[in-house]
Scaffold this active site. Structure first.
Site, mmCIF file in Angstrom:
data_model
loop_
_atom_site.group_PDB
_atom_site.id
_atom_site.type_symbol
_atom_site.label_atom_id
_atom_site.label_comp_id
_atom_site.label_asym_id
_atom_site.label_seq_id
_atom_site.Cartn_x
_atom_site.Cartn_y
_atom_site.Cartn_z
ATOM 1 N N TYR A 1 0.813 -1.273 0.114
ATOM 2 C CA TYR A 1 -0.030 -0.068 -0.036
ATOM 3 C C TYR A 1 0.853 1.286 0.045
ATOM 4 C CZ TYR A 1 -4.375 -1.995 0.864
ATOM 5 O OH TYR A 1 -5.673 -3.020 0.859
ATOM 6 N N LYS B 1 2.046 -14.437 5.950
ATOM 7 C CA LYS B 1 2.357 -15.403 4.790
ATOM 8 C C LYS B 1 3.591 -15.666 4.874
ATOM 9 C CE LYS B 1 0.136 -18.159 1.915
ATOM 10 N NZ LYS B 1 -1.005 -19.040 2.024
ATOM 11 N N ASP C 1 -4.270 -16.950 5.336
ATOM 12 C CA ASP C 1 -5.515 -17.800 4.826
ATOM 13 C C ASP C 1 -6.310 -18.418 5.846
ATOM 14 O OD1 ASP C 1 -3.105 -19.042 4.715
ATOM 15 O OD2 ASP C 1 -3.315 -19.780 2.776
ATOM 16 N N ASP D 1 -6.006 -4.731 6.092
ATOM 17 C CA ASP D 1 -7.269 -3.969 5.367
ATOM 18 C C ASP D 1 -8.081 -4.906 5.132
ATOM 19 O OD1 ASP D 1 -8.578 -1.973 4.178
ATOM 20 O OD2 ASP D 1 -7.681 -1.960 2.423
#
Ligand code: NAD
Length: 361
Positions: free
Chosen positions: A123, A190, A223, A247
């Site tokens: 971002y 991740k 996930d 987000d």
């Protein structure tokens, strides 16, 4: 007396901000509102959607309450919201997701605090447009240094996660947990795939966790966390995440507790703090006195806590909870069906919360 920068924003912003202002004033605390206009409407006057004097006002007052601001998609200016966060280095995005009795939800108990890193990651706006000379050059360098194939017709967004940025956000999450009697911090990543960015974030989180033996620490792959939040949200307490996951997961958490109409937020740095709802400007509802003011009012509660006004914060939160529990003077999104004729408007819901405050909630 607190001097606060007040940014009504646009779309439904002015309505929900006005509701929050009236509710905050009903606590008896004295505020002096330094009202600042931003966004597309001020461009003709100042040549920019975010004039310097607005940033100066927040810097001076150290605290702002802000409505949402429309960001045109695909043309025009970059997000004013991102510009404010960047200019003031508001690196911690706090988004609590608490389920209040009376809100229709699949769950009985949700009380999760999302702490999102607000300045780095994908971002940060380090991007190269497909087909440009810069992008071709970046692709050449990446191929040369990594030995990995990258297609010629790719666009590139850079994901940079630093030790400095990770350490300060994870510390912030632990400090928040300690101050607010929270038991556990979960770092989300991740790292199995992105070893040098998410892996770094996780390594730093583990190091910081050592400094807080009184708070439990665990980590989850993003996930897996998404699935677990849907199945067993009651198992989570404080989540700390890099920007992009933060987000997305905070919207997921807003969905667990009744939607964007309820979800408050804050952007906090070492010098200043800006309190605003998670939701956007919902332009199609602008001026209709229809939107739920709760998210902005609860952002005001976060502001009161930030100011150390704990009793007033508790009073407003109890009043909001009481009005939602009763279910009478609530906006359409909190009614059993969206076209329920008994739904009240933004102003009327705020009036009911003010009455509850006056009755001592
Ligand atoms: P949005 O949050 O404005 O609206 C999405 C939907 O959520 C709405 O159609 C509405 O059904 C619901 N909703 C939102 N707020 C609500 C409320 N208070 N009460 C009841 N229902 C509510 O998201 P969007 O449509 O993706 O974005 C609209 C604009 O807002 C865009 O220009 C976007 O860039 C901007 N935006 C600004 C901020 C900010 O200022 N911090 C945040 C997000 C989006």
């Amino acid at each position: 007396m607190y001097r606060i920068t007040l940014i009504p924003g646009d779309g439904i912003g002015p309505e929900v901000v006005d509701a929050a202002r009236r509710v905050l004033e009903a606590t008896g605390i004295k505020f002096e509102w330094d009202v600042q206009e931003v966004g597309e409407a001020v461009i003709p006057k100042y040549g920019t959607p975010i004039p310097d004097h607005v940033i100066d006002s927040i810097r001076r007052n150290k605290v702002a309450l802000k409505g949402p601001i429309t960001t045109p998609v695909g043309y025009g200016f970059r997000s004013v919201n991102v510009a404010i966060r960047k200019a003031l280095d508001l690196y911690a995005n706090l988004r609590p997701a608490k389920l209040y009795p009376g809100v229709r939800s699949r769950y009985d108990h949700v009380d999760i605090v999302v702490v999102r890193e607000n300045t780095e990651d994908l971002y940060a706006g380090v991007e190269f447009e497909q087909g440009t000379e810069e992008c071709k050059k970046v692709i050449r360098v990446i191929r040369e240094l990594s030995g990995q194939p990258v297609r010629d017709d790719s666009g590139i967004s850079i994901k940079a996660i630093s030790v400095t940025g990770s350490r300060r956000i994870v510390k912030w999450a632990f400090e928040y947990a300690r101050r607010n009697g929270r038991k556990k911090v979960t770092a989300v990543h991740k790292a199995n795939i992105m070893k040098f960015t998410d892996g770094l974030f996780l390594r730093v989180a583990r190091e910081v966790a050592q400094e807080y033996p009184d708070i439990q620490f665990e980590d989850r792959i993003v996930d897996n966390l998404s699935m677990q939040l849907v199945q067993r949200p009651e198992e989570y307490d404080v989540l700390v995440l890099p920007n992009l996951y933060g987000d997305i997961i905070s919207d997921l958490c807003a969905g667990l507790i009744g939607g964007l109409g309820i979800a408050p937020g804050a952007n906090i740095g070492d010098e200043a703090a800006v309190f605003e709802p998670v939701h956007g400007s919902a332009p199609k509802y602008a001026g209709l006195n229809k939107s739920n003011p709760t998210a902005t009012i609860l952002s005001g509660v976060l502001m009161l806590r930030h100011l150390g006004e704990t009793a007033a914060a508790d009073l407003v939160e109890r009043a909001v909870a009481e009005v939602i529990r009763e279910g009478k003077y609530v906006t359409y999104d909190l009614k059993p069906t969206r076209d329920d004729p008994t739904a009240v408007g933004t102003r009327e819901m705020a009036d009911a919360i003010i009455r509850a405050i006056q009755e001592g909630a």
